[in-house]
Design a protein around this motif. Structure first.
Motif, PDB file in Angstrom:
ATOM      1  N   VAL B 115      33.582  53.309  40.474  1.00 25.85           N
ATOM      2  CA  VAL B 115      34.811  51.888  40.378  1.00 25.85           C
ATOM      3  C   VAL B 115      35.827  51.963  40.243  1.00 25.85           C
ATOM      4  O   VAL B 115      36.380  53.182  39.591  1.00 25.85           O
ATOM      5  CB  VAL B 115      34.098  50.864  38.807  1.00 25.85           C
ATOM      6  CG1 VAL B 115      35.556  49.524  39.666  1.00 25.85           C
ATOM      7  CG2 VAL B 115      32.854  50.628  38.909  1.00 25.85           C
ATOM      8  N   VAL B 117      39.915  50.445  39.968  1.00 26.32           N
ATOM      9  CA  VAL B 117      40.501  49.173  40.437  1.00 26.32           C
ATOM     10  C   VAL B 117      41.911  49.386  40.758  1.00 26.32           C
ATOM     11  O   VAL B 117      42.224  49.969  40.058  1.00 26.32           O
ATOM     12  CB  VAL B 117      40.666  47.439  38.944  1.00 26.32           C
ATOM     13  CG1 VAL B 117      41.086  46.518  39.921  1.00 26.32           C
ATOM     14  CG2 VAL B 117      38.969  46.953  39.252  1.00 26.32           C
ATOM     15  N   VAL B 142      31.496  50.190  48.730  1.00 23.68           N
ATOM     16  CA  VAL B 142      32.595  48.996  49.103  1.00 23.68           C
ATOM     17  C   VAL B 142      33.485  48.204  49.087  1.00 23.68           C
ATOM     18  O   VAL B 142      33.597  49.277  47.478  1.00 23.68           O
ATOM     19  CB  VAL B 142      30.786  47.603  48.534  1.00 23.68           C
ATOM     20  CG1 VAL B 142      29.963  48.126  48.964  1.00 23.68           C
ATOM     21  CG2 VAL B 142      31.212  47.799  47.064  1.00 23.68           C
ATOM     22  N   ILE B 144      36.913  45.121  48.242  1.00 20.64           N
ATOM     23  CA  ILE B 144      37.451  43.975  48.042  1.00 20.64           C
ATOM     24  C   ILE B 144      38.638  44.441  48.603  1.00 20.64           C
ATOM     25  O   ILE B 144      39.435  45.293  47.624  1.00 20.64           O
ATOM     26  CB  ILE B 144      36.815  43.039  47.251  1.00 20.64           C
ATOM     27  CG1 ILE B 144      35.542  43.048  47.252  1.00 20.64           C
ATOM     28  CG2 ILE B 144      37.276  41.777  47.245  1.00 20.64           C
ATOM     29  CD1 ILE B 144      34.789  42.667  45.929  1.00 20.64           C
ATOM     30  N   ILE B 168      41.860  37.737  52.188  1.00 18.32           N
ATOM     31  CA  ILE B 168      40.345  38.409  52.097  1.00 18.32           C
ATOM     32  C   ILE B 168      39.496  39.402  52.525  1.00 18.32           C
ATOM     33  O   ILE B 168      39.252  38.702  53.985  1.00 18.32           O
ATOM     34  CB  ILE B 168      39.624  37.330  51.324  1.00 18.32           C
ATOM     35  CG1 ILE B 168      40.093  36.890  50.498  1.00 18.32           C
ATOM     36  CG2 ILE B 168      38.225  37.849  50.580  1.00 18.32           C
ATOM     37  CD1 ILE B 168      39.261  35.421  50.140  1.00 18.32           C
ATOM     38  N   PHE B 170      36.721  42.269  53.311  1.00 21.74           N
ATOM     39  CA  PHE B 170      35.161  43.063  52.750  1.00 21.74           C
ATOM     40  C   PHE B 170      35.208  44.158  53.525  1.00 21.74           C
ATOM     41  O   PHE B 170      34.202  43.657  54.661  1.00 21.74           O
ATOM     42  CB  PHE B 170      34.483  42.456  51.985  1.00 21.74           C
ATOM     43  CG  PHE B 170      33.035  42.133  51.735  1.00 21.74           C
ATOM     44  CD1 PHE B 170      32.979  43.563  50.644  1.00 21.74           C
ATOM     45  CD2 PHE B 170      31.651  42.874  52.132  1.00 21.74           C
ATOM     46  CE1 PHE B 170      31.823  43.400  50.062  1.00 21.74           C
ATOM     47  CE2 PHE B 170      31.007  43.670  51.888  1.00 21.74           C
ATOM     48  CZ  PHE B 170      30.460  43.215  50.690  1.00 21.74           C
ATOM     49  N   THR B 172      31.480  47.219  54.098  1.00 20.59           N
ATOM     50  CA  THR B 172      30.048  47.621  53.038  1.00 20.59           C
ATOM     51  C   THR B 172      29.773  48.619  54.314  1.00 20.59           C
ATOM     52  O   THR B 172      29.575  48.468  55.260  1.00 20.59           O
ATOM     53  CB  THR B 172      29.278  46.685  53.203  1.00 20.59           C
ATOM     54  OG1 THR B 172      27.964  46.920  52.969  1.00 20.59           O
ATOM     55  CG2 THR B 172      28.691  45.691  54.421  1.00 20.59           C
ATOM     56  N   PHE B 182      35.402  42.577  56.687  1.00 15.23           N
ATOM     57  CA  PHE B 182      35.417  41.601  57.401  1.00 15.23           C
ATOM     58  C   PHE B 182      37.215  40.669  57.046  1.00 15.23           C
ATOM     59  O   PHE B 182      37.268  41.829  55.783  1.00 15.23           O
ATOM     60  CB  PHE B 182      34.761  39.799  57.018  1.00 15.23           C
ATOM     61  CG  PHE B 182      34.576  39.658  55.772  1.00 15.23           C
ATOM     62  CD1 PHE B 182      35.048  38.878  54.609  1.00 15.23           C
ATOM     63  CD2 PHE B 182      33.142  39.879  55.130  1.00 15.23           C
ATOM     64  CE1 PHE B 182      35.491  38.846  53.472  1.00 15.23           C
ATOM     65  CE2 PHE B 182      32.666  39.236  53.321  1.00 15.23           C
ATOM     66  CZ  PHE B 182      33.962  38.500  53.177  1.00 15.23           C
ATOM     67  N   LEU B 247      44.573  37.330  41.734  1.00 15.12           N
ATOM     68  CA  LEU B 247      44.296  38.182  41.779  1.00 15.12           C
ATOM     69  C   LEU B 247      45.940  39.679  42.029  1.00 15.12           C
ATOM     70  O   LEU B 247      46.124  40.673  41.316  1.00 15.12           O
ATOM     71  CB  LEU B 247      43.369  38.607  42.200  1.00 15.12           C
ATOM     72  CG  LEU B 247      41.693  38.322  41.676  1.00 15.12           C
ATOM     73  CD1 LEU B 247      41.017  38.808  42.643  1.00 15.12           C
ATOM     74  CD2 LEU B 247      41.633  38.788  40.275  1.00 15.12           C
ATOM     75  N   LEU B 276      45.813  44.168  45.826  1.00  8.21           N
ATOM     76  CA  LEU B 276      44.285  44.196  44.568  1.00  8.21           C
ATOM     77  C   LEU B 276      43.118  44.473  45.507  1.00  8.21           C
ATOM     78  O   LEU B 276      42.616  44.184  46.729  1.00  8.21           O
ATOM     79  CB  LEU B 276      44.149  43.365  43.979  1.00  8.21           C
ATOM     80  CG  LEU B 276      43.196  43.912  42.602  1.00  8.21           C
ATOM     81  CD1 LEU B 276      44.158  44.527  41.659  1.00  8.21           C
ATOM     82  CD2 LEU B 276      42.498  42.595  42.009  1.00  8.21           C
ATOM     83  N   ILE B 278      39.650  46.538  45.244  1.00  7.67           N
ATOM     84  CA  ILE B 278      38.474  46.771  44.579  1.00  7.67           C
ATOM     85  C   ILE B 278      37.497  47.563  45.327  1.00  7.67           C
ATOM     86  O   ILE B 278      36.898  47.491  46.138  1.00  7.67           O
ATOM     87  CB  ILE B 278      37.870  45.652  43.417  1.00  7.67           C
ATOM     88  CG1 ILE B 278      38.822  44.775  42.484  1.00  7.67           C
ATOM     89  CG2 ILE B 278      36.431  46.279  42.724  1.00  7.67           C
ATOM     90  CD1 ILE B 278      38.456  43.689  42.390  1.00  7.67           C
ATOM     91  N   ILE B 280      33.796  50.299  44.902  1.00  7.50           N
ATOM     92  CA  ILE B 280      32.475  50.301  43.861  1.00  7.50           C
ATOM     93  C   ILE B 280      31.741  51.365  44.678  1.00  7.50           C
ATOM     94  O   ILE B 280      31.337  50.744  46.461  1.00  7.50           O
ATOM     95  CB  ILE B 280      31.562  49.177  43.474  1.00  7.50           C
ATOM     96  CG1 ILE B 280      32.418  48.407  42.990  1.00  7.50           C
ATOM     97  CG2 ILE B 280      30.143  49.478  42.339  1.00  7.50           C
ATOM     98  CD1 ILE B 280      32.048  46.398  42.720  1.00  7.50           C
TER      99      ILE B 280
END
Lengths: 347, 347
Positions: B115, B117, B142, B144, B168, B170, B172, B182, B247, B276, B278, B280
């Motif tokens: 992870v 952040v 992945v 974000i 936003i 994202f 993957t 996207f 965020l 921000l 993130i 994972i």
């Protein structure tokens, strides 16, 4: 148990409703702790006016438990796969008891590292998402939660249900006030609200979903009968729904909405999928003013003319319900009492 | 430098466009590494057909740098505030070079803990978000990303701009294929696209935004002149926009969109806010089949009739541009050449 009645509606205290619901969960075969957690969750939804996740759900909970589709006595297991990353196997139980079982550990992970990613699989989520987030936001953490829901959503341009209702929830502390939490389906409407509209004979906004031939519809019965709901907000909402399925199913190792196989359980409807939660301590690294900064942002929005904010109405309803009792229809109350002694609710 | 021309349009290779843009960034005062990173980013947007973040942005980049509003020679600093949590201070530079400076460290954090952040503040983001996510998705993670954008969005029911466009993104991995990414504004339209529509004299869909009196409008000039854009998707999109600001600004310790003060820099327009990210590792804990699971989900969606997927068109345009060159208008090319020698672009 009922505190008072006026015509067809009675008022019941949160504690009494929770106790009644717990009896129903126990009667349906749930373990004590599972019954405690689910009764608290469901009573809280009813109290806060989230009717699509309140007592409306109880016959479904009972069916899912009594048929053995969901294991009300499941013992979840967890594995810390990194200092900030916990994987939970709900072992075919509801998601909430599996989350609750490891809540102290999750809190410790956030305290120790500032971040927790919680991936739950083999889990059934049949309620709102805000109840898991609220206690964390109350102690200063932000939280994001996504769940793959029941397979009722048709992708844009599509003819067949593939996606779940796939809700997204977000919670943040707010200085001097209750946390701000939103929690919504990435579909145009939650399946619970669609079913309530169908039962009440109400139309829904045109384009909420499509009929079995892929044509736009405003009839919840038709949408529920071989058609499906569309994602909200066009291609952006569709992309978010896809993201939820990737995070809450593929990343957790759970099933996609379209893969859940109810063979042998024709009356069951709780999706056995997965849930991903992300918690962050915004104060980590010295950012101590965080919650007051959020308060300032909300002030600016109010000043610009925004009148409604996520979760505001829930807190208002909660305050009224804690003072005067939770209003429920007398017929619904009788059905709950019937469920608690193992009878079928009146139709 | 131009590979060929047909009428008003020429084709230029990615490498040549990147080199030309780098000369412009250097001329505007950026350090070598900053110029490298921003030129690569901007050329990649143009190559992939993201015109609102491509060469269209170059005069703005130059103005923001030359006026000193953004420091093109900023040396970002970072602090690991937890094993999976990195805070970056961009020191008034663009976000991308600050992210790039610590990209190896971020990769090590994900490898070590599963992870990461990444909270960036004192940063200016003036481009698309997918370029930061793509390299991570290519190696299996992945991601974000959220950024507080320029203050052009009016909250629902409001009369005044408070929120940024607040995108936003994202990303993957997808088994056997390019990552799915996207990247969209939580406003009805990005400010770049609105400005392009205004310049071209095109109307936008009714309700894209409001005029200065809070009335719905379809005129991008009116929306840009004292009015504002509305969030996409009603109250759900508005809630997401609010989440982005919490965020990317409050959590990072950065400024909200409405707080950015351009006093003394009337021509500058890059929002000094925060970002921000993130990340994972979905394989962490033994979930080795992840990318093929995502491939299966996309297959089910295709089979159900969904024809377009996020980032699909970008990869197609990229492939064409890498083969045949990037099509740009001759006038735009001349303006870029003028910027590279320090002249003003033709109007």
């Amino acid at each position: 148990m009922a505190h008072g009645s006026s015509g067809d509606s009675i008022k019941i205290s949160f504690e009494d409703l929770r106790a009644l619901l717990k009896r129903i969960f126990l009667k349906a075969g749930a373990a004590q702790t599972v019954a405690d957690i689910l009764a608290d969750n469901c009573a809280a939804c009813e109290r806060d006016g989230c009717h699509s996740h309140g007592i409306f759900r109880m016959p479904g909970y009972v069916t899912n438990l009594e048929t053995g589709w969901v294991d009300g006595r499941a013992v979840p297991t967890a594995q810390e796969v990194g200092p900030s990353f916990l994987r939970i196997d709900a072992r075919n139980g509801f998601a909430q008891p599996s989350f609750e079982a490891f809540r102290p550990q999750i809190g410790q992970i956030i305290e120790a590292t500032g971040v927790a990613v919680v991936a739950i699989n083999n889990s059934h989520h049949f309620s709102a998402l805000w109840p898991e987030l609220e206690p964390f936001a109350q102690v200063g953490f932000v939280g994001i939660s996504v769940v793959t829901g029941g397979c009722v959503v048709v992708p844009p341009g599509g003819r067949k249900r593939v996606l779940g209702t796939n809700p997204i929830a977000f919670a943040t502390p707010v200085g001097g006030s209750d946390p701000l939490i939103f929690d919504f389906a990435t579909s145009n409407m939650s399946h619970g609200d669609l079913t309530i509209a169908a039962g009440a004979g109400r139309k829904v906004p045109y384009g909420t979903g499509v009929d079995r031939h892929g044509r736009l519809s405003d009839d919840p019965v038709v949408i529920n009968d071989g058609g499906g709901i569309l994602p909200f907000g066009g291609h952006k909402g569709a992309a978010l729904s896809l993201m939820v399925e990737v995070l809450a199913s593929a990343l957790t190792g759970g099933k996609f909405a379209a893969e859940v196989d109810f063979t042998g359980y024709p009356e069951a409807n709780a999706p056995k999928t997965g849930q991903l939660l992300i918690f962050i301590d915004p104060r980590r690294g010295g950012n101590v003013g965080f919650s007051n900064r959020v308060r300032d942002l909300l002030e600016m929005l109010r000043h610009a003319g925004q009148e409604r904010f996520p979760s505001q109405q829930r807190y208002q309803r909660r305050a009224a319900a804690m003072k005067d009792g939770i209003p429920i229809r007398a017929a619904d109350f009788e059905n709950l009492e019937a469920l608690a002694i193992g009878g079928s609710p009146a139709r």
